[in-house]
Design a protein around this motif. Structure first.
Motif, PDB file in Angstrom:
ATOM      1  N   MET A   1       0.839  -1.182   0.000  1.00  0.00           N
ATOM      2  CA  MET A   1       0.000   0.000   0.000  1.00  0.00           C
ATOM      3  C   MET A   1       0.884   1.244   0.000  1.00  0.00           C
ATOM      4  O   MET A   1       1.910   1.289   0.642  1.00  0.00           O
ATOM      5  N   ILE A   2       0.440   2.238  -0.734  1.00  0.00           N
ATOM      6  CA  ILE A   2       1.170   3.499  -0.830  1.00  0.00           C
ATOM      7  C   ILE A   2       0.473   4.544   0.033  1.00  0.00           C
ATOM      8  O   ILE A   2      -0.739   4.707  -0.045  1.00  0.00           O
ATOM      9  N   ASN A   3       1.247   5.235   0.826  1.00  0.00           N
ATOM     10  CA  ASN A   3       0.750   6.381   1.588  1.00  0.00           C
ATOM     11  C   ASN A   3       1.372   7.628   0.975  1.00  0.00           C
ATOM     12  O   ASN A   3       2.595   7.727   0.910  1.00  0.00           O
ATOM     13  N   CYS A   4       0.544   8.547   0.522  1.00  0.00           N
ATOM     14  CA  CYS A   4       1.038   9.769  -0.107  1.00  0.00           C
ATOM     15  C   CYS A   4       0.955  10.949   0.852  1.00  0.00           C
ATOM     16  O   CYS A   4      -0.098  11.223   1.421  1.00  0.00           O
ATOM     17  N   GLU A   5       2.083  11.595   1.008  1.00  0.00           N
ATOM     18  CA  GLU A   5       2.156  12.814   1.808  1.00  0.00           C
ATOM     19  C   GLU A   5       1.491  13.955   1.055  1.00  0.00           C
ATOM     20  O   GLU A   5       0.845  14.821   1.628  1.00  0.00           O
ATOM     21  N   LYS A   6       1.661  13.928  -0.266  1.00  0.00           N
ATOM     22  CA  LYS A   6       1.118  14.976  -1.131  1.00  0.00           C
ATOM     23  C   LYS A   6       0.624  14.315  -2.409  1.00  0.00           C
ATOM     24  O   LYS A   6       1.330  13.507  -3.000  1.00  0.00           O
ATOM     25  N   LEU A   7      -0.601  14.631  -2.816  1.00  0.00           N
ATOM     26  CA  LEU A   7      -1.165  14.075  -4.037  1.00  0.00           C
ATOM     27  C   LEU A   7      -2.059  15.136  -4.669  1.00  0.00           C
ATOM     28  O   LEU A   7      -3.014  15.596  -4.055  1.00  0.00           O
ATOM     29  N   ARG A  71      -3.469   5.748  -0.053  1.00  0.00           N
ATOM     30  CA  ARG A  71      -4.033   6.582   1.015  1.00  0.00           C
ATOM     31  C   ARG A  71      -3.297   7.913   1.056  1.00  0.00           C
ATOM     32  O   ARG A  71      -2.096   7.970   0.828  1.00  0.00           O
ATOM     33  N   GLU A  72      -4.059   8.943   1.340  1.00  0.00           N
ATOM     34  CA  GLU A  72      -3.476  10.278   1.510  1.00  0.00           C
ATOM     35  C   GLU A  72      -3.262  10.532   2.992  1.00  0.00           C
ATOM     36  O   GLU A  72      -4.149  10.313   3.799  1.00  0.00           O
ATOM     37  N   SER A  73      -2.060  10.989   3.343  1.00  0.00           N
ATOM     38  CA  SER A  73      -1.758  11.327   4.721  1.00  0.00           C
ATOM     39  C   SER A  73      -2.544  12.572   5.107  1.00  0.00           C
ATOM     40  O   SER A  73      -2.781  13.452   4.303  1.00  0.00           O
ATOM     41  N   GLN A  74      -2.950  12.617   6.324  1.00  0.00           N
ATOM     42  CA  GLN A  74      -3.734  13.759   6.818  1.00  0.00           C
ATOM     43  C   GLN A  74      -2.822  14.846   7.315  1.00  0.00           C
ATOM     44  O   GLN A  74      -1.829  14.707   7.821  1.00  0.00           O
TER      45      GLN A  74
END
Length: 74
Positions: A1-7, A71-74
């Motif tokens: 799974m990829i977690n994106c800090e910025k998208l 998923r996008e980081s909050q």
């Protein structure tokens, strides 16, 4: 799974595309065109799926996230 800090969606349709940075600092490029969704991390394709027909070039961000599991980081 990829977690994106910025998208960020850089183009809405034909193609729908996004660019971002993972939490680990890797570049992410996501593109949906000709009914095909692909995800590249640092230039390497890690996800590829045909979803629609050859004339399809629009995908919402919510649908893209649900399909890829990103998923996008909050």
């Amino acid at each position: 799974m990829i977690n994106c800090e910025k998208l960020i969606m850089t183009c809405e349709a034909c193609p729908s595309q996004w660019e971002g940075i993972t939490d680990d600092g890797e570049s992410v490029y996501i593109r949906y065109r000709w009914g095909h969704l692909s995800v590249r991390v640092n230039g390497a394709e890690i996800f590829s799926r045909q979803l629609g027909d050859d004339l399809d070039g629009y995908l919402s961000t919510a649908d893209m996230l649900a399909i890829t599991g990103i998923r996008e980081s909050q």
